[in-house]
Design an enzyme around this catalytic site. Structure first.
Site, PDB file in Angstrom:
ATOM      1  N   GLY A 193     -16.111  68.943  91.393  1.00  0.00           N
ATOM      2  CA  GLY A 193     -16.717  67.606  91.080  1.00  0.00           C
ATOM      3  C   GLY A 193     -16.755  66.599  92.094  1.00  0.00           C
ATOM      4  O   GLY A 193     -17.211  67.352  93.405  1.00  0.00           O
ATOM      5  N   LEU A 194     -16.647  65.578  92.304  1.00  0.00           N
ATOM      6  CA  LEU A 194     -16.809  64.692  93.460  1.00  0.00           C
ATOM      7  C   LEU A 194     -15.599  64.649  94.397  1.00  0.00           C
ATOM      8  O   LEU A 194     -14.896  63.855  94.503  1.00  0.00           O
ATOM      9  CB  LEU A 194     -17.214  63.219  93.169  1.00  0.00           C
ATOM     10  N   HIS A 195     -15.304  65.822  95.087  1.00  0.00           N
ATOM     11  CA  HIS A 195     -14.290  65.879  95.724  1.00  0.00           C
ATOM     12  C   HIS A 195     -14.626  66.725  97.252  1.00  0.00           C
ATOM     13  O   HIS A 195     -15.406  67.213  97.359  1.00  0.00           O
ATOM     14  CB  HIS A 195     -13.396  66.973  95.151  1.00  0.00           C
ATOM     15  N   ALA A 196     -14.032  66.131  98.375  1.00  0.00           N
ATOM     16  CA  ALA A 196     -14.286  66.583  99.810  1.00  0.00           C
ATOM     17  C   ALA A 196     -15.617  66.469 100.133  1.00  0.00           C
ATOM     18  O   ALA A 196     -16.404  65.607 100.404  1.00  0.00           O
ATOM     19  CB  ALA A 196     -13.423  67.724 100.083  1.00  0.00           C
ATOM     20  N   PRO A 234     -18.799  67.586  98.390  1.00  0.00           N
ATOM     21  CA  PRO A 234     -19.619  66.669  97.400  1.00  0.00           C
ATOM     22  C   PRO A 234     -19.565  65.077  97.761  1.00  0.00           C
ATOM     23  O   PRO A 234     -20.754  64.494  97.813  1.00  0.00           O
ATOM     24  CB  PRO A 234     -19.350  67.163  96.338  1.00  0.00           C
TER      25      PRO A 234
END
Length: 92
Positions: A13-16, A18
């Site tokens: 997902g949209l973590h770290a 990305p």
């Protein structure tokens, strides 16, 4: 106001990583871009250039987000950002 939907392709997902890559791409624009989960009201949208905002959004793989921007070049900018979100940024 221009608006586009994108499906998060990154495995985490949209973590770290990305979130960092996406925030940098938004930061390179001269437009203000907001992001929200599809189910959330527009007034809950967050600053898409902020890594902390992106990570707190909690967007997971397969979630649909809504990007919004206003101004000259907004449509083109949002199209390029959608392509980025719909790429597995963890695979690079």
């Amino acid at each position: 106001m221009s608006e586009r939907k994108a499906t998060i392709a990154s495995r985490v997902g949209l973590h770290a990583r990305p979130a960092s890559l996406f925030a940098a791409a938004v930061g390179d624009l001269t437009l203000e871009v907001t992001i929200a989960l599809e189910a959330d009201p527009a007034e809950d949208a967050m600053d898409a250039s902020s890594i902390l905002s992106l990570m707190s959004l909690g967007a997971a793989n397969g979630d649909i987000v809504v990007l919004r921007a206003e101004g000259d070049g907004a449509d083109e900018a949002l199209e390029s950002l959608v392509k980025l979100l719909e790429t597995d940024l963890d695979a690079k």
